[in-house]
Design a protein around this motif. Structure first.
Motif, PDB file in Angstrom:
ATOM      1  N   VAL A 101       0.828  -1.196   0.000  1.00 28.51           N
ATOM      2  CA  VAL A 101       0.000   0.000   0.000  1.00 28.51           C
ATOM      3  C   VAL A 101       0.868   1.253   0.000  1.00 28.51           C
ATOM      4  O   VAL A 101       1.805   1.371   0.782  1.00 28.51           O
ATOM      5  N   GLY A 102       0.566   2.158  -0.910  1.00 27.80           N
ATOM      6  CA  GLY A 102       1.268   3.427  -0.956  1.00 27.80           C
ATOM      7  C   GLY A 102       2.471   3.472  -1.877  1.00 27.80           C
ATOM      8  O   GLY A 102       3.033   4.536  -2.082  1.00 27.80           O
ATOM      9  N   ILE A 103       2.860   2.348  -2.436  1.00 29.19           N
ATOM     10  CA  ILE A 103       4.032   2.338  -3.310  1.00 29.19           C
ATOM     11  C   ILE A 103       3.764   3.166  -4.562  1.00 29.19           C
ATOM     12  O   ILE A 103       4.495   4.090  -4.885  1.00 29.19           O
ATOM     13  N   PHE A 104       2.708   2.829  -5.277  1.00 28.44           N
ATOM     14  CA  PHE A 104       2.464   3.492  -6.557  1.00 28.44           C
ATOM     15  C   PHE A 104       1.914   4.899  -6.401  1.00 28.44           C
ATOM     16  O   PHE A 104       1.970   5.686  -7.325  1.00 28.44           O
ATOM     17  N   SER A 105       1.391   5.223  -5.241  1.00 27.79           N
ATOM     18  CA  SER A 105       0.934   6.591  -5.014  1.00 27.79           C
ATOM     19  C   SER A 105       2.028   7.456  -4.400  1.00 27.79           C
ATOM     20  O   SER A 105       1.812   8.633  -4.126  1.00 27.79           O
ATOM     21  N   ASN A 106       3.198   6.884  -4.202  1.00 31.94           N
ATOM     22  CA  ASN A 106       4.328   7.621  -3.648  1.00 31.94           C
ATOM     23  C   ASN A 106       4.669   8.808  -4.559  1.00 31.94           C
ATOM     24  O   ASN A 106       4.769   8.650  -5.771  1.00 31.94           O
ATOM     25  N   SER A 107       4.860   9.962  -3.976  1.00 32.13           N
ATOM     26  CA  SER A 107       5.103  11.184  -4.761  1.00 32.13           C
ATOM     27  C   SER A 107       6.386  11.113  -5.593  1.00 32.13           C
ATOM     28  O   SER A 107       6.524  11.844  -6.568  1.00 32.13           O
ATOM     29  N   SER A 108       7.303  10.225  -5.236  1.00 33.39           N
ATOM     30  CA  SER A 108       8.540  10.104  -6.024  1.00 33.39           C
ATOM     31  C   SER A 108       8.371   9.170  -7.223  1.00 33.39           C
ATOM     32  O   SER A 108       9.309   8.968  -7.986  1.00 33.39           O
ATOM     33  N   LEU A 109       7.160   8.591  -7.394  1.00 31.09           N
ATOM     34  CA  LEU A 109       6.917   7.649  -8.484  1.00 31.09           C
ATOM     35  C   LEU A 109       5.692   8.038  -9.332  1.00 31.09           C
ATOM     36  O   LEU A 109       4.850   7.187  -9.633  1.00 31.09           O
ATOM     37  N   PRO A 110       5.585   9.288  -9.749  1.00 34.02           N
ATOM     38  CA  PRO A 110       4.379   9.676 -10.501  1.00 34.02           C
ATOM     39  C   PRO A 110       4.241   8.960 -11.841  1.00 34.02           C
ATOM     40  O   PRO A 110       3.126   8.622 -12.259  1.00 34.02           O
ATOM     41  N   ARG A 111       5.339   8.709 -12.511  1.00 33.41           N
ATOM     42  CA  ARG A 111       5.269   8.027 -13.815  1.00 33.41           C
ATOM     43  C   ARG A 111       4.850   6.575 -13.658  1.00 33.41           C
ATOM     44  O   ARG A 111       4.098   6.041 -14.477  1.00 33.41           O
ATOM     45  N   MET A 112       5.341   5.917 -12.625  1.00 30.13           N
ATOM     46  CA  MET A 112       4.957   4.529 -12.393  1.00 30.13           C
ATOM     47  C   MET A 112       3.498   4.428 -11.979  1.00 30.13           C
ATOM     48  O   MET A 112       2.791   3.502 -12.377  1.00 30.13           O
ATOM     49  N   GLY A 113       3.023   5.383 -11.203  1.00 27.29           N
ATOM     50  CA  GLY A 113       1.600   5.400 -10.853  1.00 27.29           C
ATOM     51  C   GLY A 113       0.735   5.580 -12.088  1.00 27.29           C
ATOM     52  O   GLY A 113      -0.284   4.905 -12.256  1.00 27.29           O
ATOM     53  N   ALA A 114       1.153   6.482 -12.983  1.00 23.20           N
ATOM     54  CA  ALA A 114       0.417   6.700 -14.233  1.00 23.20           C
ATOM     55  C   ALA A 114       0.501   5.464 -15.123  1.00 23.20           C
ATOM     56  O   ALA A 114      -0.489   5.089 -15.774  1.00 23.20           O
ATOM     57  N   TRP A 115       1.654   4.817 -15.154  1.00 27.87           N
ATOM     58  CA  TRP A 115       1.813   3.588 -15.936  1.00 27.87           C
ATOM     59  C   TRP A 115       0.842   2.515 -15.446  1.00 27.87           C
ATOM     60  O   TRP A 115       0.178   1.862 -16.237  1.00 27.87           O
ATOM     61  N   LEU A 116       0.758   2.353 -14.119  1.00 27.54           N
ATOM     62  CA  LEU A 116      -0.130   1.344 -13.564  1.00 27.54           C
ATOM     63  C   LEU A 116      -1.573   1.626 -13.974  1.00 27.54           C
ATOM     64  O   LEU A 116      -2.300   0.715 -14.373  1.00 27.54           O
ATOM     65  N   GLN A 117      -1.984   2.875 -13.907  1.00 26.71           N
ATOM     66  CA  GLN A 117      -3.353   3.225 -14.310  1.00 26.71           C
ATOM     67  C   GLN A 117      -3.570   2.938 -15.795  1.00 26.71           C
ATOM     68  O   GLN A 117      -4.609   2.399 -16.180  1.00 26.71           O
ATOM     69  N   ARG A 118      -2.595   3.290 -16.626  1.00 26.62           N
ATOM     70  CA  ARG A 118      -2.690   3.018 -18.065  1.00 26.62           C
ATOM     71  C   ARG A 118      -2.808   1.523 -18.326  1.00 26.62           C
ATOM     72  O   ARG A 118      -3.598   1.077 -19.150  1.00 26.62           O
ATOM     73  N   MET A 119      -2.006   0.753 -17.611  1.00 32.08           N
ATOM     74  CA  MET A 119      -2.037  -0.690 -17.789  1.00 32.08           C
ATOM     75  C   MET A 119      -3.390  -1.262 -17.380  1.00 32.08           C
ATOM     76  O   MET A 119      -3.921  -2.156 -18.042  1.00 32.08           O
ATOM     77  N   LYS A 120      -3.968  -0.767 -16.312  1.00 30.02           N
ATOM     78  CA  LYS A 120      -5.271  -1.261 -15.856  1.00 30.02           C
ATOM     79  C   LYS A 120      -6.388  -0.944 -16.848  1.00 30.02           C
ATOM     80  O   LYS A 120      -7.428  -1.596 -16.834  1.00 30.02           O
ATOM     81  N   GLU A 121      -6.163   0.027 -17.695  1.00 29.75           N
ATOM     82  CA  GLU A 121      -7.159   0.381 -18.710  1.00 29.75           C
ATOM     83  C   GLU A 121      -7.076  -0.509 -19.946  1.00 29.75           C
ATOM     84  O   GLU A 121      -8.007  -0.524 -20.755  1.00 29.75           O
ATOM     85  N   ARG A 122      -6.012  -1.249 -20.107  1.00 30.75           N
ATOM     86  CA  ARG A 122      -5.865  -2.144 -21.262  1.00 30.75           C
ATOM     87  C   ARG A 122      -6.856  -3.304 -21.131  1.00 30.75           C
ATOM     88  O   ARG A 122      -7.016  -3.869 -20.042  1.00 30.75           O
ATOM     89  N   SER A 123      -7.472  -3.665 -22.227  1.00 32.05           N
ATOM     90  CA  SER A 123      -8.479  -4.735 -22.185  1.00 32.05           C
ATOM     91  C   SER A 123      -7.869  -6.058 -21.716  1.00 32.05           C
ATOM     92  O   SER A 123      -8.514  -6.815 -20.989  1.00 32.05           O
ATOM     93  N   SER A 124      -6.632  -6.340 -22.101  1.00 37.62           N
ATOM     94  CA  SER A 124      -6.001  -7.594 -21.679  1.00 37.62           C
ATOM     95  C   SER A 124      -5.805  -7.628 -20.161  1.00 37.62           C
ATOM     96  O   SER A 124      -5.985  -8.675 -19.531  1.00 37.62           O
ATOM     97  N   VAL A 125      -5.478  -6.504 -19.572  1.00 39.03           N
ATOM     98  CA  VAL A 125      -5.295  -6.449 -18.121  1.00 39.03           C
ATOM     99  C   VAL A 125      -6.650  -6.535 -17.418  1.00 39.03           C
ATOM    100  O   VAL A 125      -6.792  -7.211 -16.405  1.00 39.03           O
ATOM    101  N   GLN A 126      -7.666  -5.913 -17.978  1.00 38.35           N
ATOM    102  CA  GLN A 126      -9.003  -6.003 -17.409  1.00 38.35           C
ATOM    103  C   GLN A 126      -9.497  -7.452 -17.432  1.00 38.35           C
ATOM    104  O   GLN A 126     -10.091  -7.925 -16.460  1.00 38.35           O
ATOM    105  N   THR A 127      -9.227  -8.151 -18.528  1.00 38.17           N
ATOM    106  CA  THR A 127      -9.596  -9.572 -18.616  1.00 38.17           C
ATOM    107  C   THR A 127      -8.859 -10.369 -17.545  1.00 38.17           C
ATOM    108  O   THR A 127      -9.445 -11.214 -16.881  1.00 38.17           O
ATOM    109  N   PHE A 128      -7.581 -10.082 -17.376  1.00 39.24           N
ATOM    110  CA  PHE A 128      -6.787 -10.751 -16.341  1.00 39.24           C
ATOM    111  C   PHE A 128      -7.390 -10.485 -14.960  1.00 39.24           C
ATOM    112  O   PHE A 128      -7.574 -11.404 -14.168  1.00 39.24           O
ATOM    113  N   LEU A 129      -7.720  -9.230 -14.677  1.00 39.25           N
ATOM    114  CA  LEU A 129      -8.252  -8.872 -13.369  1.00 39.25           C
ATOM    115  C   LEU A 129      -9.593  -9.546 -13.101  1.00 39.25           C
ATOM    116  O   LEU A 129      -9.904  -9.896 -11.959  1.00 39.25           O
ATOM    117  N   GLU A 130     -10.387  -9.729 -14.130  1.00 38.78           N
ATOM    118  CA  GLU A 130     -11.686 -10.395 -13.973  1.00 38.78           C
ATOM    119  C   GLU A 130     -11.551 -11.893 -13.735  1.00 38.78           C
ATOM    120  O   GLU A 130     -12.426 -12.504 -13.141  1.00 38.78           O
TER     121      GLU A 130
END
Length: 136
Positions: A103-132
């Motif tokens: 908890v808090g790793i990807f929202s860490n202020s020193s990792l804004p690009r990684m937090g944005a990457w994670l959000q982008r990845m979660k929007e990919r249909s393949s990742v959504q299928t995986f999560l489901e």
């Protein structure tokens, strides 16, 4: 995959770039494992009163430090190697689990690009299928 989906290569043609990607996959999986496992052991298996806050804090700091390399690698790109690649595909399952337990790793202020990457990845249909289909 590359043979079946020739129009969407997951690895660059250049041998040096392919080697670099393999090194980053190794880094992203193997170097992160020890602190992540310590964190998960404390948070998943122990009642809150028995958790060692020093172990948790050290593991989080270690993970944030390890993520600094990917924070620099991604730079202004959307994905870790520029375009979506095997690097992103290989790391996302682990990092989705990490998001849950670290908890808090990807929202860490020193990792804004990684937090944005994670959000982008979660929007990919393949990742959504995986999560489901799995419990992260």
């Amino acid at each position: 995959l590359e043979e079946k989906y020739r129009d969407r290569p997951l690895m660059p043609d250049d041998f040096a770039k392919r080697a670099r990607m393999r090194i980053l996959i190794d880094y992203g999986l193997n170097h992160f494992a020890p602190p992540y496992q310590k964190l998960r052991e404390e948070l998943r298996w122990k009642p809150e009163k028995e958790r060692d806050r020093q172990v948790i804090g050290a593991a989080v700091r270690n993970l944030v430090n390890l993520f600094q390399r990917f924070e620099a690698e991604i730079a202004e790109n959307s994905y870790l190697a520029g375009d979506f690649s095997l690097l992103d595909a290989a790391l996302i399952p682990r990092y989705l689990r990490m998001e849950k337990w670290a908890v808090g790793i990807f929202s860490n202020s020193s990792l804004p690009r990684m937090g944005a990457w994670l959000q982008r990845m979660k929007e990919r249909s393949s990742v959504q299928t995986f999560l489901e289909s799995v419990s992260v």
